[in-house]
Design an enzyme around this catalytic site. Structure first.
Site, PDB file in Angstrom:
ATOM      1  CG  HIS A  14      -1.871   1.133   1.304  1.00 20.11           C
ATOM      2  ND1 HIS A  14      -3.209   0.948   1.583  1.00 20.11           N
ATOM      3  CD2 HIS A  14      -1.724   2.473   1.139  1.00 20.11           C
ATOM      4  CE1 HIS A  14      -3.825   2.118   1.574  1.00 20.11           C
ATOM      5  NE2 HIS A  14      -2.944   3.068   1.316  1.00 20.11           N
ATOM      6  CG  HIS A  16      -0.957   7.066  -1.065  1.00 23.58           C
ATOM      7  ND1 HIS A  16      -2.209   7.198  -1.634  1.00 23.58           N
ATOM      8  CD2 HIS A  16      -1.138   6.364   0.076  1.00 23.58           C
ATOM      9  CE1 HIS A  16      -3.102   6.606  -0.858  1.00 23.58           C
ATOM     10  NE2 HIS A  16      -2.484   6.081   0.183  1.00 23.58           N
ATOM     11  CG  LEU A  17       4.726   5.508  -5.571  1.00 23.23           C
ATOM     12  CD1 LEU A  17       5.258   4.657  -6.719  1.00 23.23           C
ATOM     13  CD2 LEU A  17       5.823   5.718  -4.531  1.00 23.23           C
ATOM     14  NE  ARG A  18       0.572  12.135  -2.078  1.00 27.43           N
ATOM     15  CZ  ARG A  18      -0.449  11.692  -1.355  1.00 27.43           C
ATOM     16  NH1 ARG A  18      -1.445  11.023  -1.917  1.00 27.43           N
ATOM     17  NH2 ARG A  18      -0.493  11.921  -0.066  1.00 27.43           N
ATOM     18  CE  LYS A 101      -7.692   2.034  -0.435  1.00 27.34           C
ATOM     19  NZ  LYS A 101      -6.709   3.102  -0.300  1.00 27.34           N
ATOM     20  CG  HIS A 138      -9.722   4.524   3.568  1.00 28.77           C
ATOM     21  ND1 HIS A 138      -8.551   5.230   3.576  1.00 28.77           N
ATOM     22  CD2 HIS A 138     -10.443   4.988   4.623  1.00 28.77           C
ATOM     23  CE1 HIS A 138      -8.560   6.087   4.592  1.00 28.77           C
ATOM     24  NE2 HIS A 138      -9.701   5.962   5.240  1.00 28.77           N
ATOM     25  CG  HIS A 176      -4.765   2.309   5.916  1.00 30.25           C
ATOM     26  ND1 HIS A 176      -6.114   2.225   6.166  1.00 30.25           N
ATOM     27  CD2 HIS A 176      -4.650   2.962   4.740  1.00 30.25           C
ATOM     28  CE1 HIS A 176      -6.767   2.811   5.179  1.00 30.25           C
ATOM     29  NE2 HIS A 176      -5.911   3.257   4.301  1.00 30.25           N
ATOM     30  CG  ASP A 248      -1.569   4.808   4.044  1.00 34.03           C
ATOM     31  OD1 ASP A 248      -1.670   5.149   2.852  1.00 34.03           O
ATOM     32  OD2 ASP A 248      -2.330   5.240   4.936  1.00 34.03           O
ATOM     33  CB  ALA A 264      -5.105  12.615   6.293  1.00 32.76           C
TER      34      ALA A 264
END
Ligand SMILES: [Zn+2]
Length: 349
Positions: A14, A16-18, A101, A138, A176, A248, A264
């Site tokens: 999990h 987030h690489l943007r 997701k 989520h 998460h 995460d 967040a």
């Protein structure tokens, strides 16, 4: 306590690489350490089709360069009423899309396109169960009448449990996991596993709130009580195959963390592995560290562990470790876990 362990190169289930300058600044931290990385689709606009997933995958690989030959981004698509089932099936069969997701609308960063109730997507989930496409959730209620610290438990009870009853063959990951309720949920449902972050293993709500609110520890779901933290630690350090590492890692520029409204997300790709290793070492359960970081998630998603290895050595590190990174746009991002990282060196073999 000094010790040295070798583990198969871990996977991050999990992350987030943007995109753009932020992607370029952060991807190396993940690519240098991890083999597979399950890439979250909450860009703006979201990654909602096979074509967008494929293009994003190529941008990630380009940004990672060729210094990390084992690194492979595994792409997810965003669950919304716009998701086209035929496109999803094609993307999955082509090996481009690995999972879907689900975000409750408004639960976290860029989740506006998410769902109002997960049960509205039963039809899609039945197709996914038939096609063996995993659902990543989520799990957090967005009902403002429910206390922030109770929202994971509420979502699990009110939405995810009924879904798992109605579509029992669907493979589900509670992402998460942040409470004992989340741990219990993964243990109670056969096709359900839980990803766990370094920060939910290492911190509790007192760290977040006292002596003052710390935006660097603000994430969703919120870091919960010490009792919850202990429940998560004891689940993952037991070696139970239902629990695996999903960092995460979620970078935000300091201008957005310390602004009017803290965004967040915690960026832990730099030192997250050290944070987790420190937990296992302190609990005297280092023998299960490789299960959590390198084996359980791979088995759940149908892969063999990596043949490549990392070596982790616990020893005092004398170099001054960076506390932030900078993007080419001049944004700064705070690196989580520097204290733990000062006790470990991580190196490829
Ligand atoms: Zn996330």
């Amino acid at each position: 306590m000094d010790l040295t362990i070798r583990i198969p190169r871990p996977d991050d289930w999990h992350v987030h690489l943007r995109d753009g300058a932020m992607l370029e600044a952060v991807v190396g931290y993940t690519a240098r350490r991890f083999r597979y990385a399950m890439i979250m689709p909450n860009l703006n606009p979201p990654i909602a089709t096979t074509e967008l997933a494929d293009q994003y995958r190529q941008r990630i690989l380009r940004a990672a360069g060729n210094q990390s030959p084992e690194f492979q981004p595994l792409m997810t698509v965003y669950c919304s009423t716009n998701l086209d089932q035929d496109d999803l099936i094609r993307g999955h069969e082509a090996g481009i899309v690995k999972a879907v997701k689900y975000y409750p609308a408004g639960a976290t960063t860029n989740s506006d396109h998410g769902g109002d109730n997960i049960l509205n997507f039963i039809d899609l989930f039945e197709t996914m169960a038939d096609q063996k496409i995993p659902l990543l959730v989520h799990a957090e209620s967005t009902n403002p009448e429910i206390d922030l610290f109770d929202r994971e438990a509420a979502f699990l009870e009110q939405e995810l449990h009924p879904l798992c009853e109605q579509v029992p063959n669907l493979q589900v990951t509670v992402e998460h996991v942040s409470t004992s309720a989340g741990v219990d949920f993964a243990l109670a449902h056969q096709r359900v596993a839980a990803s766990v972050t370094p920060h939910h293993l290492a911190k509790n709500s007192s760290d977040l709130m006292a002596p003052e609110f710390d935006p660097d520890l603000f994430c969703k779901p919120i870091i919960n009580s010490e009792a919850d933290r202990q429940a998560i630690v004891s689940a993952v350090t037991s070696g139970n195959p239902s629990f695996f590492l999903g960092t995460d890692s979620a970078p935000h520029p300091t201008s957005e963390k310390y602004g009017e409204e803290a965004k967040a997300g915690i960026f832990n790709a730099a030192y997250g592995l050290e944070v987790v290793a420190e937990i296992f070492a302190k609990e005297n359960k280092i023998k299960y560290f490789s299960s959590f970081a390198s084996k359980n998630g791979a088995a759940f998603y149908g892969y063999e562990p990596s043949q490549d290895e990392l070596q982790l050595t616990r020893e005092q590190v004398d170099v001054e470790l960076a506390s932030t990174l900078s993007t080419r746009d001049g944004d700064k991002v705070v690196l989580f876990g520097r204290d733990e990282a000062s006790h470990w060196t991580v190196s490829p073999i």
